[in-house]
Design an enzyme around this catalytic site. Structure first.
Site, short mmCIF file in Angstrom:
data_model
loop_
_atom_site.label_atom_id
_atom_site.label_comp_id
_atom_site.label_asym_id
_atom_site.label_seq_id
_atom_site.Cartn_x
_atom_site.Cartn_y
_atom_site.Cartn_z
N LYS A 180 0.86 -1.18 0.00
CA LYS A 180 0.00 0.00 0.00
C LYS A 180 0.89 1.23 0.00
O LYS A 180 2.03 1.20 0.47
CB LYS A 180 -0.95 0.02 1.19
CG LYS A 180 -0.32 0.17 2.57
CD LYS A 180 0.04 1.57 3.00
CE LYS A 180 -1.15 2.51 2.86
NZ LYS A 180 -0.71 3.92 3.20
N THR A 191 2.51 7.25 3.52
CA THR A 191 3.07 6.04 4.11
C THR A 191 2.90 4.91 3.15
O THR A 191 1.88 4.87 2.52
CB THR A 191 2.30 5.67 5.37
OG1 THR A 191 2.16 6.58 6.27
CG2 THR A 191 2.51 4.31 5.85
#
Length: 419
Positions: A180, A191
């Site tokens: 991700k 992130t």
């Protein structure tokens, strides 16, 4: 020519792995937010983590765990809360997460790794997680890879997963991965999160070395916005369930496995860059002529991270001067009279001198690549990047970096992230 083929399944394609992803109520949106990957047997575990000094509690936990015990059997990941800048409460939450998973699955908490992604400073909703755990474990299956990939998404638009298969000593080896990442992408591991599963048998020190080198050529070569996350983590498991001969030392077998691992990492890294917040296309910067590969990668990454280059690509503006300027500030010495630049195969500079070129053709190339970055079904594609080629000399060093363009939507997404 590659010695593997791409297959479906993500992290559950490799033998002996199950995964699940569910909605545990950790996100106000009601989107999936809790994922679990489990190996049927203890697996060799390797990890590469953020260098951000504000690293999150789960990063500190995993780093410590892998230094003292290089095996694991489960990875729990929540999305919605980063569990960074949460003090002692955050550390205790990680320990509680590992304990609850271990209790549910029947093995030691030391065999559980933990990862988080989401808003910095927000505590983990442990009670919601505890209540959801029976459903999460009940959903574990060898077809749960995509559900797990969706459950770790935050501002991502699409799940990111891949699996490769290769024939090996009369058997089959598989490596699967999911990741991700969309914003706060400028890893220095390392992130962004990535979890990799492999069914080969490999020694712990070799597996860690392979992962580090693979990350240096993939995740450490992507950038979206120049921000290094508190939570960047790449964790790779190898459980030996393929029953192929163990790889204990460097050699031909180790090289093949590392090439396969690197291919998985590169695919996931490019998918993260393409899905950059607000992005409309993937950018690939190829640098040659450097003194060594490390220097070439540094120049490539500097160009890919340039806000001016990214803005020009979004505007479909073939402004090669911004590429030259970024190369010059990369911290890698070179003779400006050796600089050559091409965009989509169109030469724009050679021997440090500008070349005449057709701006309309260069603009058309940028428009074409942006259009091809989304396929007919509306899915993102990493197969049609905007390619920037730069040569800085006559050395043998080569490097590649990936990024994305910078659109108005990037500012909008991040201006409204917590509101």
């Amino acid at each position: 020519m590659s010695h593997w083929q791409q297959i479906t399944g993500g992290v559950t394609a490799a033998k002996g792995y199950r995964a699940a992803g569910i909605t545990a109520g950790l996100k106000a949106s009601g989107a999936p937010d809790l994922a679990l990957i489990v190996s049927d047997v203890p697996a060799i575990a390797a990890g590469v983590f953020t260098t951000n000094h504000m690293c999150a509690a789960p990063v500190r936990y995993c780093r410590q765990r892998l230094q003292t015990k290089g095996t694991a059997q489960a990875i729990l990941c929540n999305s919605g809360q980063a569990n960074a800048a949460t003090g002692e409460q955050g550390w205790q939450a990680v320990l509680a997460q590992a304990d609850m998973v271990a209790t549910a699955l029947g093995f030691s908490p030391e065999m559980v790794l933990v990862a988080s992604t989401g808003v910095i400073g927000q505590p983990i909703p442990l009670e919601k997680m505890r209540q959801a755990l029976p459903t999460l474990t009940a959903n574990l299956s060898d077809g749960g890879g995509e559900a797990a990939a969706r459950a770790i998404m935050t501002t991502d638009l699409v799940p990111k997963q891949i699996a490769l298969e290769a024939e090996w000593e009369g058997q089959t080896i598989r490596i699967g991965g999911m990741a991700k990442g969309s914003g706060m992408i400028h890893p220095k591991m390392a992130t962004m999160l990535a979890f990799i599963t492999c069914d080969a048998a490999v020694s712990p020190h070799l597996w860690q070395e392979m992962l580090q080198r693979a990350c240096d050529r993939s995740f450490n070569q992507i950038t979206v916005d120049g921000d290094t996350s508190t939570n960047d983590s790449v964790i790779a498991l190898a459980n030996g369930q393929s029953r192929t001969p163990a790889i204990a030392e460097p050699g031909a077998a180790a090289t093949r496995l590392e090439e396969m691992l690197t291919a998985v990492c590169v695919h996931l890294a490019k998918a993260i860059a393409r899905d950059g917040e607000g992005a409309t296309c993937l950018i690939e910067v190829q640098v040659s002529g450097a003194s060594d590969d490390t220097a070439a990668r540094q120049v490539a990454r500097t160009i890919a991270s340039s806000m001016l280059v990214k803005s020009a690509i979004y505007g479909r503006d073939p402004n090669w001067g911004r590429i030259a300027a970024a190369a010059g500030r990369a911290g890698v010495p070179f003779d400006a009279s050796n600089l050559a630049i091409a965009l989509g195969g169109i030469p724009m500079m050679r021997h440090g001198q500008p070349l005449p070129f057709d701006p309309a053709a260069a603009h058309a190339y940028l428009v074409q690549q942006a259009a091809a970055s989304t396929d007919a079904s509306g899915q993102q594609s990493i197969d049609h990047p905007v390619v920037i080629e730069v040569s800085i000399g006559s050395g043998s060093g080569r490097g590649v970096a990936w990024g994305c363009d910078l659109s108005y939507d990037y500012v909008k997404i991040n201006a409204e992230y917590t509101t």
